[in-house]
Design a protein around this motif. Structure first.
Motif, PDB file in Angstrom:
ATOM      1  N   GLN A  27      37.858   6.349   4.343  1.00 19.70           N
ATOM      2  CA  GLN A  27      38.511   5.101   3.933  1.00 19.70           C
ATOM      3  C   GLN A  27      39.936   5.349   3.468  1.00 19.70           C
ATOM      4  O   GLN A  27      40.846   4.578   3.786  1.00 19.70           O
ATOM      5  N   GLU A  28      40.156   6.433   2.734  1.00 21.75           N
ATOM      6  CA  GLU A  28      41.510   6.792   2.290  1.00 21.75           C
ATOM      7  C   GLU A  28      42.396   7.128   3.486  1.00 21.75           C
ATOM      8  O   GLU A  28      43.565   6.748   3.528  1.00 21.75           O
ATOM      9  N   MET A  29      41.838   7.853   4.457  1.00 21.65           N
ATOM     10  CA  MET A  29      42.592   8.171   5.671  1.00 21.65           C
ATOM     11  C   MET A  29      42.995   6.886   6.389  1.00 21.65           C
ATOM     12  O   MET A  29      44.139   6.743   6.827  1.00 21.65           O
ATOM     13  N   ASN A  30      42.069   5.956   6.505  1.00 26.73           N
ATOM     14  CA  ASN A  30      42.340   4.695   7.190  1.00 26.73           C
ATOM     15  C   ASN A  30      43.389   3.876   6.432  1.00 26.73           C
ATOM     16  O   ASN A  30      44.333   3.361   7.038  1.00 26.73           O
ATOM     17  N   LYS A  31      43.240   3.784   5.126  1.00 26.96           N
ATOM     18  CA  LYS A  31      44.159   3.007   4.293  1.00 26.96           C
ATOM     19  C   LYS A  31      45.599   3.514   4.407  1.00 26.96           C
ATOM     20  O   LYS A  31      46.545   2.745   4.455  1.00 26.96           O
ATOM     21  N   ASN A  32      45.760   4.829   4.451  1.00 33.47           N
ATOM     22  CA  ASN A  32      47.094   5.444   4.465  1.00 33.47           C
ATOM     23  C   ASN A  32      47.523   5.946   5.838  1.00 33.47           C
ATOM     24  O   ASN A  32      48.541   6.618   5.950  1.00 33.47           O
ATOM     25  N   THR A  33      46.751   5.636   6.852  1.00 32.77           N
ATOM     26  CA  THR A  33      46.978   6.082   8.238  1.00 32.77           C
ATOM     27  C   THR A  33      47.141   7.598   8.358  1.00 32.77           C
ATOM     28  O   THR A  33      47.969   8.091   9.111  1.00 32.77           O
ATOM     29  N   TYR A  34      46.334   8.343   7.579  1.00 38.27           N
ATOM     30  CA  TYR A  34      46.297   9.800   7.716  1.00 38.27           C
ATOM     31  C   TYR A  34      45.397  10.147   8.901  1.00 38.27           C
ATOM     32  O   TYR A  34      44.341   9.568   9.066  1.00 38.27           O
ATOM     33  N   THR A  35      45.808  11.109   9.684  1.00 42.80           N
ATOM     34  CA  THR A  35      44.971  11.569  10.790  1.00 42.80           C
ATOM     35  C   THR A  35      44.270  12.884  10.468  1.00 42.80           C
ATOM     36  O   THR A  35      43.266  13.211  11.082  1.00 42.80           O
ATOM     37  N   SER A  50      39.551  15.678  10.254  1.00 49.82           N
ATOM     38  CA  SER A  50      40.437  14.809  11.026  1.00 49.82           C
ATOM     39  C   SER A  50      39.673  13.663  11.673  1.00 49.82           C
ATOM     40  O   SER A  50      38.441  13.618  11.633  1.00 49.82           O
ATOM     41  N   GLU A  51      40.423  12.759  12.269  1.00 47.30           N
ATOM     42  CA  GLU A  51      39.793  11.682  13.032  1.00 47.30           C
ATOM     43  C   GLU A  51      38.881  12.272  14.103  1.00 47.30           C
ATOM     44  O   GLU A  51      37.797  11.767  14.364  1.00 47.30           O
TER      45      GLU A  51
END
Length: 97
Positions: A27-35, A50-51
């Motif tokens: 969720q944090e990755m999605n919120k901040n567009t981290y891959t 990673s994704e």
């Protein structure tokens, strides 16, 4: 002029541990567009979540659901930055951060 190197202080890098909640990290990755997210153990990089790690997790299992309590360690066999590359990155971070 092209920029060949970008240096980011280690404190500004989003990182996680094996005991972190996987859904919260996703969720944090999605919120901040981290891959990609570094996975640390005892202050050392042991992998990259990673994704592609998430995609591979679902692709390699048939009837799978991600439990709310799932930990990052459940993805350990799918990490892409293990051993030698992690050691090199740890050395680089020690020198430059």
């Amino acid at each position: 002029m092209a920029l060949n190197t970008v240096v980011i202080h280690a404190n500004n890098i989003y990182k996680t541990s094996l005991n972190s909640n996987a859904l919260e990290v996703i969720q944090e990755m999605n919120k901040n567009t981290y891959t990609h997210v570094l996975v640390l153990e005892d202050g050392k990089i042991i992998g990259v979540f990673s994704e592609n790690t998430v995609f591979s997790f679902f692709a390699h299992k048939e009837d799978v659901i991600l439990e709310k309590e799932a930990l990052i360690r459940e993805f350990l066999t799918l990490f892409h930055l293990i051993n030698m590359r992690a050691n090199i990155l740890n050395l680089y971070l020690k020198i430059h951060c």
